[in-house]
Design an enzyme around this catalytic site. Sequence first.
Site, PDB file in Angstrom:
ATOM      1  N   PHE A   1      35.384  14.067  47.896  1.00  0.00           N
ATOM      2  CA  PHE A   1      34.168  14.777  47.521  1.00  0.00           C
ATOM      3  C   PHE A   1      34.289  15.266  46.090  1.00  0.00           C
ATOM      4  O   PHE A   1      35.221  15.985  45.733  1.00  0.00           O
ATOM      5  CB  PHE A   1      33.923  15.967  48.457  1.00  0.00           C
ATOM      6  CG  PHE A   1      32.658  16.721  48.140  1.00  0.00           C
ATOM      7  CD1 PHE A   1      31.420  16.178  48.443  1.00  0.00           C
ATOM      8  CD2 PHE A   1      32.703  17.965  47.532  1.00  0.00           C
ATOM      9  CE1 PHE A   1      30.245  16.864  48.156  1.00  0.00           C
ATOM     10  CE2 PHE A   1      31.540  18.658  47.241  1.00  0.00           C
ATOM     11  CZ  PHE A   1      30.305  18.107  47.551  1.00  0.00           C
ATOM     12  N   GLY A   2      33.333  14.851  45.262  1.00  0.00           N
ATOM     13  CA  GLY A   2      33.282  15.293  43.879  1.00  0.00           C
ATOM     14  C   GLY A   2      32.124  16.239  43.655  1.00  0.00           C
ATOM     15  O   GLY A   2      31.013  15.999  44.134  1.00  0.00           O
TER      16      GLY A   2
ATOM     17  N   GLY B   1      32.075  17.997  40.357  1.00  0.00           N
ATOM     18  CA  GLY B   1      32.066  18.197  38.905  1.00  0.00           C
ATOM     19  C   GLY B   1      32.040  16.833  38.235  1.00  0.00           C
ATOM     20  O   GLY B   1      31.158  16.012  38.510  1.00  0.00           O
ATOM     21  N   SER B   2      33.036  16.569  37.415  1.00  0.00           N
ATOM     22  CA  SER B   2      33.056  15.308  36.671  1.00  0.00           C
ATOM     23  C   SER B   2      33.163  14.085  37.575  1.00  0.00           C
ATOM     24  O   SER B   2      32.728  12.996  37.188  1.00  0.00           O
ATOM     25  CB  SER B   2      34.197  15.306  35.651  1.00  0.00           C
ATOM     26  OG  SER B   2      35.452  15.392  36.295  1.00  0.00           O
TER      27      SER B   2
ATOM     28  N   GLU C   1      43.731  15.663  38.259  1.00  0.00           N
ATOM     29  CA  GLU C   1      43.458  17.046  38.648  1.00  0.00           C
ATOM     30  C   GLU C   1      44.710  17.929  38.591  1.00  0.00           C
ATOM     31  O   GLU C   1      44.765  18.975  39.227  1.00  0.00           O
ATOM     32  CB  GLU C   1      42.853  17.069  40.060  1.00  0.00           C
ATOM     33  CG  GLU C   1      41.638  16.168  40.236  1.00  0.00           C
ATOM     34  CD  GLU C   1      40.459  16.533  39.338  1.00  0.00           C
ATOM     35  OE1 GLU C   1      40.338  17.700  38.924  1.00  0.00           O
ATOM     36  OE2 GLU C   1      39.651  15.634  39.049  1.00  0.00           O
TER      37      GLU C   1
END
Length: 122
Positions: A10-11, A13-14, A89
């Site tokens: 799950f993203g 942000g970028s 990350e």
Amino acid sequence: MSAEAPLWVFGYGSLVFRPAFAFLRREPGWVTGYARRFWQGSTDHRGVPGAPGRVVTLVPEVGARCWGVAYLVEDGLREEVLGMLDYREKGGYARHWAPVELAAGEWVQALVYLATPDNEEY
């Protein structure tokens, strides 16, 4: 999460705009109980040591909903994608599993990278 279970990422942000990994499906969806905040500093993607840029993380918030995108990763690419994401990350983020509701109504368990208050750039 079991290594045999499908890997959803799950993203919020970028990763929404630049996932940089191959995927089988890309579905809009949300996590409940989290809000998106620019509370994480970054010296590896934005800013420099002593003047970190701000990047997003999710923080627990009762009743909140954060929209993003869920990606289903091909089984054969699982370890490669995890390695790439762990490197991407690395600046204060940790792996977390969360239920994600896809816009079509399907629920999936997804990997989410969250910054935690115990890292020095939070």
